[in-house]
Design a protein around this motif. Structure first.
Motif, PDB file in Angstrom:
ATOM      1  N   LEU A  72      33.673   2.184   2.483  1.00  0.00           N
ATOM      2  CA  LEU A  72      33.205   2.226   3.858  1.00  0.00           C
ATOM      3  C   LEU A  72      33.787   1.073   4.668  1.00  0.00           C
ATOM      4  N   GLU A  73      33.853  -0.097   4.064  1.00  0.00           N
ATOM      5  CA  GLU A  73      34.423  -1.245   4.773  1.00  0.00           C
ATOM      6  C   GLU A  73      35.905  -1.034   5.064  1.00  0.00           C
ATOM      7  N   ARG A  74      36.611  -0.427   4.115  1.00  0.00           N
ATOM      8  CA  ARG A  74      38.029  -0.117   4.354  1.00  0.00           C
ATOM      9  C   ARG A  74      38.174   0.850   5.524  1.00  0.00           C
ATOM     10  N   ALA A  75      37.314   1.854   5.577  1.00  0.00           N
ATOM     11  CA  ALA A  75      37.367   2.809   6.677  1.00  0.00           C
ATOM     12  C   ALA A  75      37.049   2.132   8.008  1.00  0.00           C
ATOM     13  N   ARG A  76      36.059   1.239   8.020  1.00  0.00           N
ATOM     14  CA  ARG A  76      35.733   0.500   9.245  1.00  0.00           C
ATOM     15  C   ARG A  76      36.944  -0.284   9.741  1.00  0.00           C
ATOM     16  N   ARG A  77      37.626  -0.923   8.810  1.00  0.00           N
ATOM     17  CA  ARG A  77      38.769  -1.760   9.185  1.00  0.00           C
ATOM     18  C   ARG A  77      39.936  -0.925   9.693  1.00  0.00           C
ATOM     19  N   LEU A  78      40.148   0.230   9.062  1.00  0.00           N
ATOM     20  CA  LEU A  78      41.317   1.035   9.404  1.00  0.00           C
ATOM     21  C   LEU A  78      41.130   1.861  10.670  1.00  0.00           C
ATOM     22  N   TYR A  79      39.881   2.185  11.014  1.00  0.00           N
ATOM     23  CA  TYR A  79      39.662   3.127  12.117  1.00  0.00           C
ATOM     24  C   TYR A  79      38.690   2.588  13.168  1.00  0.00           C
ATOM     25  N   PRO A  80      39.066   1.521  13.854  1.00  0.00           N
ATOM     26  CA  PRO A  80      38.247   1.068  14.980  1.00  0.00           C
ATOM     27  C   PRO A  80      38.439   2.017  16.169  1.00  0.00           C
ATOM     28  N   SER A  81      37.504   2.004  17.100  1.00  0.00           N
ATOM     29  CA  SER A  81      37.627   2.862  18.279  1.00  0.00           C
ATOM     30  C   SER A  81      36.951   2.222  19.473  1.00  0.00           C
ATOM     31  N   ASP A  82      37.593   2.366  20.633  1.00  0.00           N
ATOM     32  CA  ASP A  82      37.026   1.854  21.876  1.00  0.00           C
ATOM     33  C   ASP A  82      36.239   2.911  22.640  1.00  0.00           C
ATOM     34  N   ASP A  83      36.576   4.194  22.420  1.00  0.00           N
ATOM     35  CA  ASP A  83      35.947   5.234  23.242  1.00  0.00           C
ATOM     36  C   ASP A  83      35.047   6.186  22.466  1.00  0.00           C
ATOM     37  N   VAL A  84      34.940   6.026  21.149  1.00  0.00           N
ATOM     38  CA  VAL A  84      34.008   6.821  20.343  1.00  0.00           C
ATOM     39  C   VAL A  84      33.069   5.852  19.629  1.00  0.00           C
ATOM     40  N   ASP A  85      31.784   6.132  19.673  1.00  0.00           N
ATOM     41  CA  ASP A  85      30.779   5.303  19.006  1.00  0.00           C
ATOM     42  C   ASP A  85      30.746   5.692  17.524  1.00  0.00           C
ATOM     43  N   VAL A  86      31.364   4.863  16.672  1.00  0.00           N
ATOM     44  CA  VAL A  86      31.551   5.198  15.256  1.00  0.00           C
ATOM     45  C   VAL A  86      30.580   4.400  14.385  1.00  0.00           C
ATOM     46  N   HIS A  87      29.935   5.090  13.448  1.00  0.00           N
ATOM     47  CA  HIS A  87      29.013   4.450  12.508  1.00  0.00           C
ATOM     48  C   HIS A  87      29.393   4.860  11.087  1.00  0.00           C
ATOM     49  N   PHE A  88      29.442   3.885  10.180  1.00  0.00           N
ATOM     50  CA  PHE A  88      29.701   4.145   8.770  1.00  0.00           C
ATOM     51  C   PHE A  88      28.433   3.809   7.990  1.00  0.00           C
ATOM     52  N   VAL A  89      27.943   4.769   7.206  1.00  0.00           N
ATOM     53  CA  VAL A  89      26.644   4.629   6.556  1.00  0.00           C
ATOM     54  C   VAL A  89      26.793   4.732   5.043  1.00  0.00           C
ATOM     55  N   ASN A  90      26.364   3.699   4.342  1.00  0.00           N
ATOM     56  CA  ASN A  90      26.359   3.698   2.883  1.00  0.00           C
ATOM     57  C   ASN A  90      25.073   4.359   2.401  1.00  0.00           C
ATOM     58  N   VAL A  91      25.207   5.537   1.793  1.00  0.00           N
ATOM     59  CA  VAL A  91      24.030   6.296   1.368  1.00  0.00           C
ATOM     60  C   VAL A  91      23.761   6.162  -0.129  1.00  0.00           C
ATOM     61  N   SER A  92      24.417   5.203  -0.779  1.00  0.00           N
ATOM     62  CA  SER A  92      24.312   5.076  -2.239  1.00  0.00           C
ATOM     63  C   SER A  92      22.879   4.943  -2.717  1.00  0.00           C
ATOM     64  N   GLU A  93      22.078   4.176  -1.997  1.00  0.00           N
ATOM     65  CA  GLU A  93      20.716   3.901  -2.442  1.00  0.00           C
ATOM     66  C   GLU A  93      19.671   4.674  -1.658  1.00  0.00           C
ATOM     67  N   MET A  94      20.089   5.659  -0.859  1.00  0.00           N
ATOM     68  CA  MET A  94      19.158   6.393  -0.014  1.00  0.00           C
ATOM     69  C   MET A  94      18.742   7.720  -0.643  1.00  0.00           C
ATOM     70  N   SER A  95      17.476   8.049  -0.507  1.00  0.00           N
ATOM     71  CA  SER A  95      17.029   9.390  -0.861  1.00  0.00           C
ATOM     72  C   SER A  95      17.474  10.355   0.234  1.00  0.00           C
ATOM     73  N   ILE A  96      17.346  11.644  -0.028  1.00  0.00           N
ATOM     74  CA  ILE A  96      17.707  12.642   0.988  1.00  0.00           C
ATOM     75  C   ILE A  96      16.868  12.447   2.249  1.00  0.00           C
ATOM     76  N   GLU A  97      15.585  12.191   2.098  1.00  0.00           N
ATOM     77  CA  GLU A  97      14.729  12.001   3.270  1.00  0.00           C
ATOM     78  C   GLU A  97      15.132  10.758   4.048  1.00  0.00           C
ATOM     79  N   GLU A  98      15.488   9.692   3.328  1.00  0.00           N
ATOM     80  CA  GLU A  98      15.932   8.462   4.004  1.00  0.00           C
ATOM     81  C   GLU A  98      17.249   8.698   4.740  1.00  0.00           C
ATOM     82  N   GLN A  99      18.161   9.444   4.098  1.00  0.00           N
ATOM     83  CA  GLN A  99      19.414   9.777   4.775  1.00  0.00           C
ATOM     84  C   GLN A  99      19.141  10.582   6.038  1.00  0.00           C
TER      85      GLN A  99
END
Length: 412
Positions: A215-242
């Motif tokens: 996820l950090e690699r993706a954040r670094r490689l794909y910044p954006s000024d005109d799209v609100d981009v969020h990268f979410v680590n779901v490794s420790e999340m349940s389906i309901e939390e996700q």
């Protein structure tokens, strides 16, 4: 002429050998292959052998050349195509031939596949506009036009209705909210690149993945000024939390959801996250032919939600991909994490799940072991080139490989 090619004879039975190519007919084209990038679909092909939908069932007697993400140049043109192609012209192949026959290059043919030094392009590939001129800076860019075309076709398969009508419009909702489930693999990264740089963009893009490093690699490689981009680590999340976290980031839900994974609970969750007039695309190809997920038909009827999917690209999407890459609007080098010679292609193909990372780039005329880009010593000539491009592959790196790595020897 003799080609050196990686041929599939059965389940996990890959053999690097010399293949005698017959003289071409007037309706064929002879081409040199310079690069091929690996796809997990080829791993699936190697695992299933003759049981694969796109493979002949008698592989032991009718082996096929593997690899379907390839780029090269024309060596000889049959008389029928003399006014359409020229010797020396760079080309890419769209393997997903638009026809009912499931046989396609890289899965089904004796004399055309990306893991070969040369191929014979059969007439149906040309007649269906699947031999495509490419004017990019490097051959690896041409190879990556095929996976990019799959991404473009996925977004073209999204359907929304014109407000207050039942008139469908192809493509993501312009200025809407988009979710990429499992979007940190190479196909997901290409999807992010396309969403950020195509003419039609979302307002909000949310990308999920497992593991902070990817996820950090993706954040670094794909910044954006005109799209609100969020990268979410779901490794420790349940389906309901996700579900709760994603719904909040999407402003209540999503207009477009692209699933890069085949996981039943995630797809069931995705259905619940669709906005009215939302569209869910099952991009990842399930291995299980009975893979099923419940669909809420109340939402289909009253909220106009839809489920779609696509397998492979089209000649049109491949042409768009070739044009976008040649223009420099997308930097496909960001998905390359390993390079190798044809000698290492069999082992690498079979080891893709364990290797992880992004695209594995094969230089078919070369003989060298697999190189992980982030492990290259910056004090070496190749390392210096990588460092000059922020660790990414580049036309200069390709030129160095072609000039300095040993050529692969003909097999007896």
């Amino acid at each position: 002429m003799k080609a050196i090619s990686l041929n599939l004879y059965g389940k996990t039975d890959l053999r690097l050998e010399s293949t005698e190519l017959p003289a071409i007919n007037d309706d064929e084209v002879l081409a040199e292959v310079v690069t091929d990038t690996m796809c997990m679909s080829t791993w699936k092909l190697a695992q299933e052998g003759g049981n694969h939908k796109k493979a002949p069932d008698d592989l032991a007697n009718n082996p096929v050349m593997i690899g379907h993400e390839f780029s090269g140049k024309i060596l000889q043109v049959g008389a029928k195509w003399a006014d359409r192609f020229q010797v020396g012209q760079r080309v890419v192949v769209q393997p997903a031939l638009p026809r009912d026959n499931p046989f396609v290059p890289g899965y089904s043919y004796r004399y055309i596949g990306g893991c070969s030094t040369a191929v014979i392009v059969p007439p149906e590939v040309i007649e269906l506009d699947c031999l495509i001129p490419f004017e990019g800076k490097a051959y690896y860019e041409g190879s990556l036009c095929e996976p990019l075309s799959c991404v473009i076709s996925a977004f073209d398969a999204q359907i929304h209705f014109i407000p207050r009508s039942y008139t469908p419009v192809s493509g993501i909702k312009d200025g809407g909210s988009c979710l990429l489930l499992g979007g940190t693999g190479p196909m997901g990264l290409l999807a992010i690149d396309y969403l950020l740089h195509a003419d039609r963009k979302p307002r909000t893009l949310v990308v999920t993945g497992r593991g902070e490093a990817k996820l950090e690699r993706a954040r670094r490689l794909y910044p954006s000024d005109d799209v609100d981009v969020h990268f979410v680590n779901v490794s420790e999340m349940s389906i309901e939390e996700q579900k709760d976290a994603l719904r909040q980031l999407g402003g209540g839900g999503f207009d477009d959801i692209i699933s890069m994974v085949s996981v039943q609970p995630l797809l069931a969750m995705a259905g619940e996250l669709l906005n009215r007039d939302g569209c869910l695309n099952q991009f990842a190809g399930p291995r299980d032919k009975n893979f099923t997920v419940p669909v809420n038909f109340y939402d289909v009827h009253y909220n106009l939600t839809r489920v779609t999917g696509n397998s492979g690209g089209t000649p049109e999407s491949a042409a768009v991909a070739a044009d976008l890459v040649a223009q420099g609007r997308l930097d496909v080098a960001k998905v390359v994490t390993h390079v190798l010679g044809l000698n290492a292609a069999a082992e690498t193909t079979l080891s893709q799940p364990e290797l992880g990372g992004g695209k594995k780039l094969v230089y078919t005329h070369k003989d060298f072991d697999r190189i992980e880009l982030e492990s290259v010593d910056p004090a070496t000539p190749l390392g210096a080139i990588l460092a000059a491009h922020d660790g990414l592959w580049s036309p200069e790196a390709e030129e160095w490989i072609l000039a300095n790595m040993p050529d692969i020897a003909v097999r007896d």
